[in-house]
Design an enzyme around this catalytic site. Sequence first.
Site, PDB file in Angstrom:
ATOM      1  N   ASN A  95      -3.966  -8.858  -4.307  1.00 43.43           N
ATOM      2  CA  ASN A  95      -2.645  -9.181  -3.750  1.00 43.43           C
ATOM      3  C   ASN A  95      -2.650 -10.458  -2.910  1.00 43.43           C
ATOM      4  O   ASN A  95      -2.391 -10.422  -1.699  1.00 43.43           O
ATOM      5  CB  ASN A  95      -2.154  -8.002  -2.887  1.00 43.43           C
ATOM      6  CG  ASN A  95      -1.146  -7.144  -3.612  1.00 43.43           C
ATOM      7  OD1 ASN A  95      -0.530  -7.566  -4.589  1.00 43.43           O
ATOM      8  ND2 ASN A  95      -0.952  -5.923  -3.139  1.00 43.43           N
ATOM      9  N   VAL A  96      -2.937 -11.574  -3.528  1.00 46.22           N
ATOM     10  CA  VAL A  96      -3.017 -12.848  -2.801  1.00 46.22           C
ATOM     11  C   VAL A  96      -1.650 -13.197  -2.194  1.00 46.22           C
ATOM     12  O   VAL A  96      -0.647 -13.232  -2.903  1.00 46.22           O
ATOM     13  CB  VAL A  96      -3.464 -13.986  -3.762  1.00 46.22           C
ATOM     14  CG1 VAL A  96      -3.480 -15.319  -3.035  1.00 46.22           C
ATOM     15  CG2 VAL A  96      -4.824 -13.677  -4.373  1.00 46.22           C
ATOM     16  N   GLY A 150       6.622  -5.671  -6.662  1.00 51.31           N
ATOM     17  CA  GLY A 150       6.191  -4.265  -6.571  1.00 51.31           C
ATOM     18  C   GLY A 150       5.614  -3.737  -7.873  1.00 51.31           C
ATOM     19  O   GLY A 150       5.072  -2.627  -7.902  1.00 51.31           O
ATOM     20  N   ALA A 151       5.691  -4.527  -8.939  1.00 53.37           N
ATOM     21  CA  ALA A 151       5.180  -4.048 -10.237  1.00 53.37           C
ATOM     22  C   ALA A 151       3.679  -3.744 -10.156  1.00 53.37           C
ATOM     23  O   ALA A 151       3.205  -2.742 -10.701  1.00 53.37           O
ATOM     24  CB  ALA A 151       5.446  -5.085 -11.321  1.00 53.37           C
ATOM     25  N   ASP A 211       1.970  -2.787  -7.581  1.00 54.34           N
ATOM     26  CA  ASP A 211       1.728  -1.548  -6.819  1.00 54.34           C
ATOM     27  C   ASP A 211       2.000  -0.336  -7.715  1.00 54.34           C
ATOM     28  O   ASP A 211       1.288   0.664  -7.658  1.00 54.34           O
ATOM     29  CB  ASP A 211       2.634  -1.494  -5.585  1.00 54.34           C
ATOM     30  CG  ASP A 211       2.554  -2.771  -4.764  1.00 54.34           C
ATOM     31  OD1 ASP A 211       1.480  -3.403  -4.768  1.00 54.34           O
ATOM     32  OD2 ASP A 211       3.561  -3.157  -4.146  1.00 54.34           O
ATOM     33  N   ARG A 271       6.205 -11.110  10.608  1.00 55.67           N
ATOM     34  CA  ARG A 271       5.199 -10.058  10.806  1.00 55.67           C
ATOM     35  C   ARG A 271       4.039 -10.498  11.701  1.00 55.67           C
ATOM     36  O   ARG A 271       3.121  -9.732  11.904  1.00 55.67           O
ATOM     37  CB  ARG A 271       4.696  -9.582   9.442  1.00 55.67           C
ATOM     38  CG  ARG A 271       3.945 -10.632   8.650  1.00 55.67           C
ATOM     39  CD  ARG A 271       3.793 -10.287   7.174  1.00 55.67           C
ATOM     40  NE  ARG A 271       3.133  -9.033   6.905  1.00 55.67           N
ATOM     41  CZ  ARG A 271       2.822  -8.620   5.647  1.00 55.67           C
ATOM     42  NH1 ARG A 271       3.125  -9.384   4.602  1.00 55.67           N
ATOM     43  NH2 ARG A 271       2.239  -7.472   5.457  1.00 55.67           N
ATOM     44  N   GLU A 299       0.842  -1.207   0.000  1.00 54.75           N
ATOM     45  CA  GLU A 299       0.000   0.000   0.000  1.00 54.75           C
ATOM     46  C   GLU A 299       0.875   1.254   0.000  1.00 54.75           C
ATOM     47  O   GLU A 299       0.605   2.213  -0.745  1.00 54.75           O
ATOM     48  CB  GLU A 299      -0.950   0.001   1.208  1.00 54.75           C
ATOM     49  CG  GLU A 299      -1.888  -1.206   1.246  1.00 54.75           C
ATOM     50  CD  GLU A 299      -1.247  -2.480   1.784  1.00 54.75           C
ATOM     51  OE1 GLU A 299      -0.099  -2.403   2.301  1.00 54.75           O
ATOM     52  OE2 GLU A 299      -1.862  -3.557   1.678  1.00 54.75           O
ATOM     53  N   SER A 300       1.935   1.248   0.833  1.00 54.05           N
ATOM     54  CA  SER A 300       2.783   2.456   0.835  1.00 54.05           C
ATOM     55  C   SER A 300       3.578   2.543  -0.473  1.00 54.05           C
ATOM     56  O   SER A 300       3.904   3.654  -0.921  1.00 54.05           O
ATOM     57  CB  SER A 300       3.688   2.511   2.065  1.00 54.05           C
ATOM     58  OG  SER A 300       4.470   1.357   2.180  1.00 54.05           O
ATOM     59  N   GLY A 347       0.778  -7.002 -20.738  1.00 53.29           N
ATOM     60  CA  GLY A 347      -0.101  -5.850 -20.562  1.00 53.29           C
ATOM     61  C   GLY A 347      -1.279  -6.157 -19.662  1.00 53.29           C
ATOM     62  O   GLY A 347      -1.108  -6.760 -18.601  1.00 53.29           O
TER      63      GLY A 347
HETATM   64  O1  KDG Z   1       3.649  -5.787  -3.732  1.00 56.53           O
HETATM   65  C1  KDG Z   1       4.925  -5.807  -3.170  1.00 56.53           C
HETATM   66  C2  KDG Z   1       4.745  -6.256  -1.772  1.00 56.53           C
HETATM   67  O2  KDG Z   1       4.529  -7.639  -1.769  1.00 56.53           O
HETATM   68  C3  KDG Z   1       5.865  -5.957  -0.890  1.00 56.53           C
HETATM   69  O3  KDG Z   1       6.317  -4.620  -0.966  1.00 56.53           O
HETATM   70  C4  KDG Z   1       5.713  -6.376   0.530  1.00 56.53           C
HETATM   71  O4  KDG Z   1       3.587  -5.660   1.268  1.00 56.53           O
HETATM   72  C5  KDG Z   1       4.334  -6.572   1.038  1.00 56.53           C
HETATM   73  C6  KDG Z   1       3.845  -7.928   1.274  1.00 56.53           C
HETATM   74  O5  KDG Z   1       2.975  -8.067   2.126  1.00 56.53           O
HETATM   75  O6  KDG Z   1       4.293  -8.867   0.629  1.00 56.53           O
END
Ligand code: KDG
Length: 317
Positions: free
Chosen positions: A165-166, A254-255, A257, A105, A35-36, A229
């Site tokens: 974001n699975v 990160g692509a 995001d 985490r 998210e950041s 694409g």
């Molecule tokens: O989308 C990239 C993220 O996976 C990474 O920056 C770290 O937030 C993260 C995660 O939970 O994997």
Amino acid sequence: MDVVTLGETMVLFTPETTGLMRYARNYSAKVAGAESNTAIGLARLGYESGWISRLGNDEFGKMVLSFIRGEGVDTKSVHFDSSAPTALYFKEKLTSNETRVHYYRKNSAASQMLPNDLNEDYIAQAKYLHITGITPALSQSCYDTVMKGIEFAKKHQVQIVFDPNVRKKLWSEEEAKRVLLEISGKADIILPGLNEGEFLLDEKDPKKLVKKFYELGPSVVVLKLGSRGAYCLSDHEEGHVDGYPIRNVVDPVGAGDGFAAGLLSGYLDGLSLKKAVKRGNAVGAMVTEVDGDFEGLPEKDRLKSFMNGTSKDDVIR
Ligand code: KDG
């Protein structure tokens, strides 16, 4: 505020050597959180973004906060928690094209987020609320917080953008499917990747998959197809948007995001869906050319030259 987002950011340790991490001795410390990353992407492109989270009241938490604030993201809604640590994450590069991530985490400060952490006015004054499927996977209270954010956004006509974001390491497949489909049905814009879509809706064909997501309720669906694409569908537009040729993929993390940042910046500029997707494809591609989860995010002038094909393999003097 243009976009407000909500989620956990960690300190990312990357070994300086490729191979099993047990042999690594030297690491670089970076900052990462889906998210950041998107909030930074928007700030770099010149938009107002804000990030809501909790950090441990520790050295890593201070590092994350000063870093994200330094990137120009508003951090007024980030709270320090003295009872839990800032999360850590390790990115193990097994070979030049195989990466494994390790999270530290569980019970982190961000996983203790509560609906009460959300300030209704902060969300109400944004044009978009960006959420990802990582946050509800962190804990029941994070799930409740996401749901509260959605409730505030709907109440104040703030558009909800959802990237599933699975992250299978964070929860069971059954729970992930149930919750991610529930949120997909509440979002206005959803941005799944092809593999995520297949996992959630058991369909491989991009056109059929996009239609299935659309039937859940969102008015815009963009299916990310990596270097090929994206395929998109809205109330007014449908079709495939080509990706950009990538000269050298250094780090694909990160692509997605970056894609979200590019797409939202396009919408904020009043572009049509396909033009906004094109910009999302460009930002996503640029992220993969640089090591780190967000370091490759471009500023406006570099994005423009990348999209025009005028960026050069050259020394800039
Ligand atoms: O989308 C990239 C993220 O996976 C990474 O920056 C770290 O937030 C993260 C995660 O939970 O994997």
